[in-house]
Design an enzyme around this catalytic site. Structure first.
Site, short mmCIF file in Angstrom:
data_model
loop_
_atom_site.label_atom_id
_atom_site.label_comp_id
_atom_site.label_asym_id
_atom_site.label_seq_id
_atom_site.Cartn_x
_atom_site.Cartn_y
_atom_site.Cartn_z
N GLY A 1 21.39 20.25 -9.26
CA GLY A 1 20.77 19.37 -10.16
C GLY A 1 21.47 18.12 -10.29
O GLY A 1 21.95 17.41 -9.33
N GLU A 2 21.47 17.51 -11.38
CA GLU A 2 22.18 16.05 -11.54
C GLU A 2 21.17 14.90 -10.94
O GLU A 2 21.74 13.69 -10.73
CB GLU A 2 23.61 15.94 -10.83
CG GLU A 2 24.30 16.91 -11.41
CD GLU A 2 26.09 16.76 -10.64
OE1 GLU A 2 26.07 15.80 -9.86
OE2 GLU A 2 26.89 17.72 -10.91
N GLY A 3 20.31 15.23 -10.17
CA GLY A 3 19.55 14.41 -9.38
C GLY A 3 20.02 14.06 -7.98
O GLY A 3 19.51 13.12 -7.18
#
Length: 317
Positions: free
Chosen positions: A286-288
């Site tokens: 996640g987190e980009g």
């Protein structure tokens, strides 16, 4: 609402066919350059200004024991982002993207969607506005990511609600759920699906949450208004944006999926959307992070498109 410019895309395609290589030999790099040309409305698209947005929220459904980590970790990770210590910080540095992290009422989690609606219509609207307001209108590309303990459970519920199927089809380990915790995730999603039958994007977000998912939707819609191409991250980010399909089948035409997550539901979701990820690297952080790595590939595509010589320029008959 900005639409894809077929004239610019055709000019980009003609340029690709004139470069010093066999036509089509750069594969998807050529397609990506043409995609960017069509959405930027110019035959030679630019990537001078890349923006990465990470939205963070907390979720009432964690009360159902769906995550091995407590909700407090969300705020701690936001602090880590601010200090530059997360994976997304490192990847944005080398990908050449400015990073902004937007925490959304972390001290006020959404309600537990197994017991009632996760958010009120006003809360949905506020989160969507926060997402839209965070978008840099001068950016050339937008990367979207998220952080929120419990949000893979929310993503599974959103995906199942919009695209159909059982909880078991969409629920995966997320941050490492296994055994009883994984069973709790399946039960929570099944309970949410039995309780809620939303029919629009906003009612879907209200039913299941969370604020970061609603903010992602707001950012995607704002980017479309601006004609700004978007790179979505993995399962959670794609499930959030996918909610918009309920209102408009073409809502994600300006979006790329940065990578195919190792989260099991993401492959099913990508197939449901009829899209093709840029990368598949078994990432699921996640987190980009996957979107940031995809940006590096996109930079390569644009560099070749813009910098290579044509046959005429190289004096090759």
């Amino acid at each position: 609402m900005t639409e894809f410019d077929p004239t610019a895309a055709q000019a980009a395609r003609e340029r690709q066919d004139s470069l010093t290589k066999p036509p089509g030999s750069l594969g998807r790099l050529e397609d990506l350059a043409i995609f960017m040309a069509g959405w930027q409305g110019q035959a030679r698209p630019r990537l001078d200004r890349a923006q990465a947005l990470v939205f963070a929220g907390n979720h009432g459904v964690v009360a159902q024991g769906v995550n091995p980590f407590p909700a407090e970790v969300t705020a701690l990770m936001v602090r880590n982002f601010a200090a530059g210590g997360a994976a997304i910080n490192q990847l944005c540095k080398i990908a050449g993207a400015s990073l902004s992290v937007v925490p959304l009422d972390l001290d006020r989690p959404t309600d537990d969607f197994t017991q009632g609606a996760a958010m009120s219509p006003d809360e949905v609207a506020a989160a969507m506005h926060a997402g839209a307001d965070a978008v840099d209108k001068d950016a050339d590309i937008l990367i979207l990511g998220e952080m929120g303990i419990g949000n893979s459970t929310v993503a599974a519920a959103l995906a199942a609600s919009v695209f159909g199927g059982r909880a078991e089809d969409w629920v995966g380990p997320g941050t490492g759920a296994e055994g009883e915790v994984l069973d709790n995730k399946r039960r929570a999603v099944a309970a949410g699906l039995a309780r809620h039958e939303p029919v629009s994007a906003r009612t879907t977000l209200a039913a299941f949450g969370g604020r970061e998912q609603a903010a992602i939707c707001g950012a995607v819609l704002r980017a479309r208004e601006l004609g700004l191409p978007v790179i979505l991250d993995g399962f959670i980010c794609t499930a959030a944006a996918g909610v918009l399909i309920r209102d408009d089948a073409d809502a994600l035409a300006h979006c790329l999926i940065g990578h195919e997550s190792a989260e099991p539901g993401h492959r099913r979701l990508i197939a449901s959307l009829g899209m093709q990820p840029v990368l598949s690297l078994d990432m699921r952080l996640g987190e980009g992070t996957g979107a940031a790595v995809a940006l590096m590939v996109l930079r390569g595509a644009i560099a070749c498109h813009d910098g290579m010589a044509t046959f005429a320029e190289a004096g090759i008959a």
